[in-house]
Design an enzyme around this catalytic site. Sequence first.
Site, PDB file in Angstrom:
ATOM      1  N   CYS A   1       0.833  -1.204   0.000  1.00 18.33           N
ATOM      2  CA  CYS A   1       0.000   0.000   0.000  1.00 18.33           C
ATOM      3  C   CYS A   1       0.871   1.259   0.000  1.00 18.33           C
ATOM      4  O   CYS A   1       2.090   1.187   0.077  1.00 18.33           O
ATOM      5  CB  CYS A   1      -0.888  -0.012   1.233  1.00 18.33           C
TER       6      CYS A   1
ATOM      7  N   HIS B   1       5.704   6.072  -2.738  1.00 17.22           N
ATOM      8  CA  HIS B   1       7.036   6.542  -3.153  1.00 17.22           C
ATOM      9  C   HIS B   1       6.943   8.014  -3.532  1.00 17.22           C
ATOM     10  O   HIS B   1       7.781   8.826  -3.140  1.00 17.22           O
ATOM     11  CB  HIS B   1       7.536   5.786  -4.398  1.00 17.22           C
TER      12      HIS B   1
ATOM     13  N   ALA C   1       3.235   1.564   2.884  1.00 22.52           N
ATOM     14  CA  ALA C   1       4.417   0.710   2.717  1.00 22.52           C
ATOM     15  C   ALA C   1       5.439   1.405   1.825  1.00 22.52           C
ATOM     16  O   ALA C   1       6.639   1.379   2.094  1.00 22.52           O
ATOM     17  CB  ALA C   1       4.019  -0.636   2.122  1.00 22.52           C
TER      18      ALA C   1
ATOM     19  N   ARG D   1      12.249  -5.506   5.848  1.00 16.92           N
ATOM     20  CA  ARG D   1      12.822  -5.289   4.512  1.00 16.92           C
ATOM     21  C   ARG D   1      14.334  -5.486   4.486  1.00 16.92           C
ATOM     22  O   ARG D   1      14.942  -5.553   3.458  1.00 16.92           O
ATOM     23  CB  ARG D   1      12.445  -3.879   4.047  1.00 16.92           C
TER      24      ARG D   1
HETATM   25 FE1  CFM Z   1      12.721  -0.159  -6.071  1.00 21.78          FE
HETATM   26 FE2  CFM Z   1      12.067  -2.503  -6.221  1.00 21.78          FE
HETATM   27 FE3  CFM Z   1      10.771  -0.740  -4.635  1.00 21.78          FE
HETATM   28 FE4  CFM Z   1      13.325  -1.507  -4.087  1.00 21.78          FE
HETATM   29 FE5  CFM Z   1      12.314  -3.333  -2.319  1.00 21.78          FE
HETATM   30 FE6  CFM Z   1      11.102  -4.336  -4.452  1.00 21.78          FE
HETATM   31 FE7  CFM Z   1       9.739  -2.619  -2.938  1.00 21.78          FE
HETATM   32 MO1  CFM Z   1      10.331  -4.976  -2.074  1.00 21.78          MO
HETATM   33  S1  CFM Z   1      14.031  -1.915  -6.026  1.00 21.78           S
HETATM   34  S2  CFM Z   1      12.381   0.368  -4.008  1.00 21.78           S
HETATM   35  S3  CFM Z   1      14.227  -2.305  -2.305  1.00 21.78           S
HETATM   36  S4  CFM Z   1      10.800  -0.935  -6.742  1.00 21.78           S
HETATM   37  S5  CFM Z   1      12.337  -5.267  -3.031  1.00 21.78           S
HETATM   38  S6  CFM Z   1      11.622  -4.545  -6.634  1.00 21.78           S
HETATM   39  S7  CFM Z   1       9.083  -4.346  -3.856  1.00 21.78           S
HETATM   40  S8  CFM Z   1      10.668  -2.930  -1.107  1.00 21.78           S
HETATM   41  S9  CFM Z   1       8.940  -0.668  -3.402  1.00 21.78           S
HETATM   42  C1  HCA Z   2       6.641  -3.709   0.738  1.00 22.44           C
HETATM   43  C2  HCA Z   2       8.015  -4.148   1.163  1.00 22.44           C
HETATM   44  C3  HCA Z   2       8.515  -5.364   0.448  1.00 22.44           C
HETATM   45  C4  HCA Z   2       7.701  -6.586   0.821  1.00 22.44           C
HETATM   46  C5  HCA Z   2       8.406  -7.811   0.408  1.00 22.44           C
HETATM   47  C6  HCA Z   2       7.640  -9.085   0.350  1.00 22.44           C
HETATM   48  C7  HCA Z   2       9.987  -5.563   0.835  1.00 22.44           C
HETATM   49  O1  HCA Z   2       6.272  -3.840  -0.415  1.00 22.44           O
HETATM   50  O2  HCA Z   2       5.951  -3.202   1.568  1.00 22.44           O
HETATM   51  O3  HCA Z   2       6.470  -9.110  -0.040  1.00 22.44           O
HETATM   52  O4  HCA Z   2       8.265 -10.077   0.671  1.00 22.44           O
HETATM   53  O5  HCA Z   2      10.807  -5.640  -0.037  1.00 22.44           O
HETATM   54  O6  HCA Z   2      10.247  -5.655   2.037  1.00 22.44           O
HETATM   55  O7  HCA Z   2       8.432  -5.161  -0.948  1.00 22.44           O
END
Ligand code: CFM
Ligand code: HCA
Length: 534
Positions: free
Chosen positions: A55, A187, A58, A89
């Site tokens: 969400c 983001h 997150a 994370r």
């Molecule tokens: Fe960029 Fe990603 Fe993301 Fe990421 Fe992550 Fe991710 Fe995420 Mo989980 S590189 S910042 S460090 S889009 S692994 S593939 S889903 S937290 S919002």
């Molecule tokens: C997020 C964080 C997450 C969750 C990872 C997962 C991460 O999306 O809120 O589903 O295992 O990287 O910690 O993407």
Amino acid sequence: MAIDDKTLEAILNEFPAKVKRSRKKHILIKNSDAGPQEIEANTRTIPGIMTNRGCAFAGCKGVVLGPLKDMVHIVHGPIGCAYYSWMTRRNKAKSEDPKKNFLSYCVSTDMQESDIVFGGEKKLARMIDDVVEIFNPNAITISATCPVGLIGDDINTVARLAREKHGINITAYTCEGYKGVSQSAGHHIANNGLMENIIGQGELEEPPAKYTINILGEYNIGGDSWEVERVLKEIGYHVQAVMTGNGSYEDLKNAHIAQLNLVQCHRSINYIASMLETKYGTPWLKVNFIGIRATIESLRNMAQYFGDEALIKKTEEVIEKELMEIEPQLEPYKKICQGKTTFCFVGGSRGHHYQGLYGELGIKTVLAGYEFAHRDDYEGREVIPNIKPDADSKNIPDLHVLPDENRYRLKIPAERMEELKKKIPLSYYAGMNTTMQDGSIIVDDLNHYETEEFIRILKPDIFSSGIKDKYIPHKMGIPSKQLHNYDYSGPYAGFRGAVNFARDVSMSFITPAWNFIVPPWKDKPLLEGSIEQC
Ligand code: CFM
Ligand code: HCA
């Protein structure tokens, strides 16, 4: 077995007609003869479908703000959202001053029923007082969870009053989970807030060293940014700020003085990259430090950008030294991995970043996708956007103008930008639709049902996952590799990271544990037809 239009149709036929129509637009079979292929992305998940998405909270608190270590991040809401975003994370951080690293704390107003009825503003104000007294942080953020938006707590006013009372940077983010369709909205909210409230507020006027850079969209998962910084420092770069892995309020304040912004994860932080470009004229360069070839290309592009012969030479020397170290270590793992296949489904950038690394080990990506990326992540983008002249900067609607407008400046003349664009290869920065091989599958917002069906048909040797989808392949006798938090391992970035990754996936392939699980297609008849109703 490959998937053709007919097989795909059969998978989708299990959905109600309306759902099928929608899901069809989110799935592609890569076909380079078909010209540019379009995919629907960044739209609402159909209610009832088991998605892996998160969400806005997150994305804002969990992803972008959370890793900033010398700030306390208060979660305003009932305890659940704070608890489930507490260190899961694996964004690592070390602080020179051990009293200024608050990441291991879970700080929340823990709203109760009475707070929902009577409002939580007073409780939040009291919590800020406590946080200042107990932790004395360099700054505080407040992130709202769903109920706060629903009852209308004015967290911005609470933050402003607290700022006046305590004299430190305290800012609020209205990132209630329900905003937008995924964490992507969060983001954007975090990017805007950091730009408006922190970046550019430092004292520095000029870069403190030659080749001063920021690394944007690098969150130090499993120590990734430490590995990248090790190599960059050896070449001679000065890293001003990492956004936001192992990042700090102090470094971020002066991020505007960098000469170049590297963008690792474009999805989560392109907004800051372009706001910095518009406001301060700092160009940004898309990089990818996942995979050996991508790392080498990124380092070469950076050296080309600065254009200094000594830097170009040093870059080549470091690349050679690193390769000499890792190549013999990779050899045995490559033998284990050769000829295997994988699914590469992650949230955003990693869905394409990891394909190169898999490929270098001899593992072919047969299906890939993103949870929440936008169409440009699939369809590709420019490496270095055009620098906009100062006069235009003020007309960008998305730009959050900071008080000191004199800071607008253009560092790179337009002709130099044109010259650079010709020199810097674009190859690995094309979108996922261009990098994948013909016949492979691209899926946006993959769901539980489709995961099972695609595994049943394509039978990958390993499945790249998050915690929510990890156990689906396990129950089908297939190993998984979490590409979000690396399953307690890492770093996977850069040269040494590639060896760690190769070791971990090789271990998955050779562990005898999988021999004890019989996948459903081996001992159960597969129902291929449909049952007629009597
Ligand atoms: Fe960029 Fe990603 Fe993301 Fe990421 Fe992550 Fe991710 Fe995420 Mo989980 S590189 S910042 S460090 S889009 S692994 S593939 S889903 S937290 S919002
Ligand atoms: C997020 C964080 C997450 C969750 C990872 C997962 C991460 O999306 O809120 O589903 O295992 O990287 O910690 O993407």
